[in-house]
Design a protein around this motif. Structure first.
Motif, PDB file in Angstrom:
ATOM      1  N   ILE A  81      -3.283   0.750 -11.989  1.00 12.98           N
ATOM      2  CA  ILE A  81      -1.858   1.058 -12.125  1.00 12.98           C
ATOM      3  C   ILE A  81      -1.357   0.709 -13.519  1.00 12.98           C
ATOM      4  N   ALA A  82      -1.802  -0.441 -14.028  1.00 17.85           N
ATOM      5  CA  ALA A  82      -1.300  -0.942 -15.306  1.00 17.85           C
ATOM      6  C   ALA A  82      -1.636  -0.028 -16.472  1.00 17.85           C
ATOM      7  N   VAL A  83      -2.761   0.678 -16.398  1.00 18.83           N
ATOM      8  CA  VAL A  83      -3.187   1.514 -17.530  1.00 18.83           C
ATOM      9  C   VAL A  83      -2.966   3.003 -17.282  1.00 18.83           C
ATOM     10  N   ALA A  84      -2.558   3.382 -16.081  1.00 16.10           N
ATOM     11  CA  ALA A  84      -2.390   4.791 -15.748  1.00 16.10           C
ATOM     12  C   ALA A  84      -1.225   5.399 -16.519  1.00 16.10           C
ATOM     13  N   HIS A  85      -1.368   6.671 -16.849  1.00 16.01           N
ATOM     14  CA  HIS A  85      -0.324   7.390 -17.575  1.00 16.01           C
ATOM     15  C   HIS A  85       0.487   8.327 -16.689  1.00 16.01           C
ATOM     16  N   GLY A  86       0.046   8.537 -15.460  1.00 14.19           N
ATOM     17  CA  GLY A  86       0.698   9.508 -14.594  1.00 14.19           C
ATOM     18  C   GLY A  86       2.008   9.027 -14.011  1.00 14.19           C
ATOM     19  N   GLU A  87       2.866   9.994 -13.713  1.00 17.42           N
ATOM     20  CA  GLU A  87       4.117   9.690 -12.996  1.00 17.42           C
ATOM     21  C   GLU A  87       3.819   9.284 -11.566  1.00 17.42           C
ATOM     22  N   ILE A  88       2.735   9.862 -11.005  1.00 19.67           N
ATOM     23  CA  ILE A  88       2.256   9.535  -9.668  1.00 19.67           C
ATOM     24  C   ILE A  88       0.871   8.913  -9.810  1.00 19.67           C
ATOM     25  N   ILE A  89       0.600   7.887  -9.004  1.00 18.99           N
ATOM     26  CA  ILE A  89      -0.717   7.241  -9.014  1.00 18.99           C
ATOM     27  C   ILE A  89      -1.304   7.364  -7.615  1.00 18.99           C
ATOM     28  N   ALA A  90      -2.454   8.041  -7.540  1.00 21.16           N
ATOM     29  CA  ALA A  90      -3.128   8.256  -6.262  1.00 21.16           C
ATOM     30  C   ALA A  90      -4.367   7.378  -6.175  1.00 21.16           C
ATOM     31  N   PHE A  91      -4.727   6.987  -4.952  1.00 21.04           N
ATOM     32  CA  PHE A  91      -5.873   6.125  -4.721  1.00 21.04           C
ATOM     33  C   PHE A  91      -6.853   6.819  -3.780  1.00 21.04           C
ATOM     34  N   LEU A  92      -8.125   6.793  -4.175  1.00 23.21           N
ATOM     35  CA  LEU A  92      -9.189   7.387  -3.378  1.00 23.21           C
ATOM     36  C   LEU A  92     -10.296   6.364  -3.212  1.00 23.21           C
ATOM     37  N   ASP A  93     -10.798   6.192  -1.980  1.00 21.52           N
ATOM     38  CA  ASP A  93     -11.913   5.275  -1.751  1.00 21.52           C
ATOM     39  C   ASP A  93     -13.163   5.763  -2.479  1.00 21.52           C
ATOM     40  N   ASP A  94     -14.012   4.815  -2.853  1.00 21.29           N
ATOM     41  CA  ASP A  94     -15.210   5.170  -3.613  1.00 21.29           C
ATOM     42  C   ASP A  94     -16.299   5.809  -2.763  1.00 21.29           C
ATOM     43  N   ASP A  95     -16.143   5.803  -1.448  1.00 26.41           N
ATOM     44  CA  ASP A  95     -17.115   6.441  -0.562  1.00 26.41           C
ATOM     45  C   ASP A  95     -16.475   7.595   0.204  1.00 26.41           C
ATOM     46  N   ALA A  96     -15.539   8.284  -0.477  1.00 26.42           N
ATOM     47  CA  ALA A  96     -14.834   9.409   0.136  1.00 26.42           C
ATOM     48  C   ALA A  96     -14.764  10.575  -0.842  1.00 26.42           C
ATOM     49  N   VAL A  97     -14.606  11.769  -0.297  1.00 28.22           N
ATOM     50  CA  VAL A  97     -14.394  12.958  -1.121  1.00 28.22           C
ATOM     51  C   VAL A  97     -13.114  13.641  -0.654  1.00 28.22           C
ATOM     52  N   ALA A  98     -12.360  14.152  -1.622  1.00 26.27           N
ATOM     53  CA  ALA A  98     -11.081  14.789  -1.334  1.00 26.27           C
ATOM     54  C   ALA A  98     -11.241  16.297  -1.231  1.00 26.27           C
ATOM     55  N   GLU A  99     -10.526  16.908  -0.290  1.00 23.30           N
ATOM     56  CA  GLU A  99     -10.494  18.360  -0.229  1.00 23.30           C
ATOM     57  C   GLU A  99      -9.756  18.919  -1.443  1.00 23.30           C
ATOM     58  N   ARG A 100      -9.975  20.189  -1.708  1.00 23.45           N
ATOM     59  CA  ARG A 100      -9.544  20.807  -2.966  1.00 23.45           C
ATOM     60  C   ARG A 100      -8.039  20.716  -3.211  1.00 23.45           C
ATOM     61  N   VAL A 157       6.943   7.479   7.541  1.00 26.99           N
ATOM     62  CA  VAL A 157       6.215   6.361   8.142  1.00 26.99           C
ATOM     63  C   VAL A 157       6.648   5.048   7.497  1.00 26.99           C
ATOM     64  N   ARG A 158       6.271   3.941   8.144  1.00 25.55           N
ATOM     65  CA  ARG A 158       6.519   2.621   7.558  1.00 25.55           C
ATOM     66  C   ARG A 158       5.606   2.354   6.384  1.00 25.55           C
ATOM     67  N   ASN A 159       4.320   2.745   6.548  1.00 25.71           N
ATOM     68  CA  ASN A 159       3.364   2.484   5.469  1.00 25.71           C
ATOM     69  C   ASN A 159       2.297   3.562   5.432  1.00 25.71           C
ATOM     70  N   VAL A 160       1.768   3.808   4.242  1.00 20.95           N
ATOM     71  CA  VAL A 160       0.627   4.704   4.068  1.00 20.95           C
ATOM     72  C   VAL A 160      -0.649   3.880   4.154  1.00 20.95           C
ATOM     73  N   LEU A 161      -1.794   4.558   4.267  1.00 17.91           N
ATOM     74  CA  LEU A 161      -3.085   3.885   4.338  1.00 17.91           C
ATOM     75  C   LEU A 161      -3.737   3.946   2.961  1.00 17.91           C
ATOM     76  N   GLY A 162      -4.184   2.790   2.460  1.00 18.64           N
ATOM     77  CA  GLY A 162      -4.504   2.633   1.050  1.00 18.64           C
ATOM     78  C   GLY A 162      -5.629   3.477   0.499  1.00 18.64           C
ATOM     79  N   GLY A 163      -6.615   3.871   1.316  1.00 19.04           N
ATOM     80  CA  GLY A 163      -7.750   4.631   0.800  1.00 19.04           C
ATOM     81  C   GLY A 163      -7.451   6.083   0.529  1.00 19.04           C
ATOM     82  N   ASN A 164      -6.280   6.551   0.953  1.00 16.06           N
ATOM     83  CA  ASN A 164      -5.862   7.941   0.775  1.00 16.06           C
ATOM     84  C   ASN A 164      -4.353   7.933   0.635  1.00 16.06           C
ATOM     85  N   ALA A 165      -3.887   7.564  -0.544  1.00 16.17           N
ATOM     86  CA  ALA A 165      -2.453   7.346  -0.720  1.00 16.17           C
ATOM     87  C   ALA A 165      -2.043   7.607  -2.160  1.00 16.17           C
TER      88      ALA A 165
END
Length: 348
Positions: A81-100, A157-165
Motif C-alpha cells: 500500500i505504501a508504495v502503490a501508485h494506484g487510486e485503487i489497491i487490489a489484493f490477490l493471494d499468491d496461490d490464486a489466479v484471477a479471471e480476465r 457487506v460489513r467486510n470484504v475477504l482479504g485474498g480477493n479484495a
C-alpha cells in the motif's frame, strides 16, 4: 467515465509456491482492464526476493520488493500500500489466479464515490480434483474461499475477504493499514480476521463508507492436499475463534460478531438440515457435512472463549500503523485516528 488506476499487491513468502506465484502474476497481466502495476511483496525471504527480482527484471509494470515491516501478511500488504501508485489497491493471494474481468468488475464498483472497498468471489481448486464429500460449502472460508450463505450479486457487506479484495487508497488514509499481530505472521497457527478488523475500523472512520462484494469479480484459489483433511478444518476453525475474540475485544462484540450471528443462527442450521436430509437419502457425505458443521461451530466457539479469556488478562497487543513507509510506528491510544497506532487485546 474513465476507469480508476489499480495497483495489484500480491504478498509472497515461500519458493514452494513458485509456479503459483508466476500464474498469479500472469493472470493479472492478462486482465481486460490492465493494472497500473503489480507489486510482489516478499516476506523476509532473501532467496525468493532475489529469484523473483531476476524473473521480473525486464517485465514492465511488475515490481518486486521486500516486506518493510515485521514478518506476516498484514505488514506485507501495508508495504505494498505504501508504495502503490494506484487510486485503487487490489489484493490477490499468491496461490490464486484471477479471471480476465476481475479488475474491470472491481473498477465498476467505484463509480459511487462513497464506495471504499469492493471484494469478489473466490472459488476453490481442490488438489484432489474435487470437493471432499464431507466438506460443507458453508465452511469454505476455512480454505480462503467464498462460503455458502453470502448473498449473490453485488451487495453491501460489513467486510470484504482479504485474498480477493480492493480498497480506495483514501480508505487507508482514513483508517490506517492492516493490523499486525492479528492475522498470519509465519506462525503455524492459521489465524485471520485482519480484513474484518480493518473494514470495521474503516466504517467507524468513514460512517458514510460503502463496502461491496461483487460476485462477478472471480478468482480461483488453490487448496493444497493437507487442507482437504479434517485436522486442518478443525485447526483453522479454532484459530478463527481466537481471531474473532481479538476483533471483538477491539471493536466490541456488537460489530465484531454482527455478521456471524446471522451465519450461526440461519446459514449453519440450514446446512445441517441439508446434510441430514442427504444422509437420509443415502447421498454421499451428508452425515459428514452435518457433523463437520457442528464440529466447526463448537471448535470456533472454543477458540473464541479461550481468546476472550486471554484478551481480558491483558496479553500481547496488535497494532495498526499509518501508511507511509510500510513500517509500524510507536504505540498510541485506543480509537486513535489514522496516523497513530491502535492497540487491541491479545488472542494468544
Amino acid at each position: 467515465m474513465s476507469s480508476p488506476d489499480i495497483s495489484v499487491v500480491i504478498c509472497v513468502y515461500t519458493e514452494d509456491r513458485w509456479e503459483d506465484i508466476l500464474a498469479a502474476v500472469s493472470s493479472v497481466r492478462a486482465q481486460s482492464l490492465p493494472a497500473l502495476e503489480t507489486l510482489l511483496v516478499v516476506d523476509h525471504n532473501a532467496t525468493l526476493l532475489d529469484r523473483l527480482s531476476r524473473e521480473y527484471k525486464e517485465t514492465y509494470a511488475v515490481r518486486v520488493l521486500p516486506n518493510a515491516g515485521p514478518r506476516g501478511l498484514s505488514a506485507g500488504r501495508n508495504t505494498g500500500i505504501a508504495v502503490a501508485h494506484g487510486e485503487i489497491i487490489a489484493f490477490l493471494d499468491d496461490d490464486a489466479v484471477a479471471e480476465r474481468d476481475w479488475l474491470r468488475h472491481f473498477a465498476s464498483g467505484y463509480a459511487d464515490p462513497r464506495v471504499m472497498a469492493v471484494g469478489g468471489r473466490t472459488m476453490p481448486i481442490w488438489a484432489s480434483g474435487r470437493r471432499p464429500a464431507w466438506f460443507p460449502e458453508e465452511f469454505d472460508w476455512v480454505v480462503g474461499c467464498t462460503y455458502k450463505g453470502l448473498p449473490p450479486g453485488r451487495v453491501q457487506v460489513r467486510n470484504v475477504l482479504g485474498g480477493n479484495a480492493s480498497f480506495r487508497r483514501t480508505a487507508f488514509d482514513a483508517a490506517g493499514g492492516f493490523a499486525t499481530g492479528i492475522g498470519r505472521d509465519g506462525d503455524k497457527r492459521p489465524l485471520g480476521c485482519e480484513e474484518t478488523e480493518l473494514c470495521i475500523r474503516l466504517a467507524r472512520a468513514r460512517p458514510d463508507a460503502i463496502l461491496l462484494i461483487d460476485d462477478r469479480a472471480v478468482i480461483h484459489h488453490r487448496v493444497p492436499e493437507p487442507r482437504e483433511h479434517f485436522a486442518y478444518f478443525r485447526t483453522r476453525a479454532y484459530a478463527e475463534g481466537l481471531s474473532k475474540a481479538l476483533v471483538a475485544r477491539s471493536v466490541g462484540a456488537d460489530k465484531g460478531l454482527e455478521s456471524e450471528r446471522r451465519y450461526t443462527t440461519r446459514v449453519l442450521p440450514a446446512g445441517v438440515a441439508r446434510g441430514l436430509r442427504d444422509a437420509l437419502l443415502a447421498r454421499p457425505g451428508g452425515a459428514g457435512r452435518a457433523g463437520a458443521i457442528v464440529a466447526g461451530v463448537l471448535t470456533a466457539a472454543g477458540g473464541y472463549v479461550l481468546g476472550s479469556v486471554r484478551a481480558r488478562r491483558g496479553g500481547a497487543t496488535f497494532t495498526v500503523a499509518e501508511i507511509g513507509n510500510g513500517i509500524e510506528s510507536g504505540p498510541g491510544r485506543e480509537g486513535a485516528a489514522a496516523g497513530r497506532v491502535h492497540e487491541g487485546g491479545a488472542d494468544r
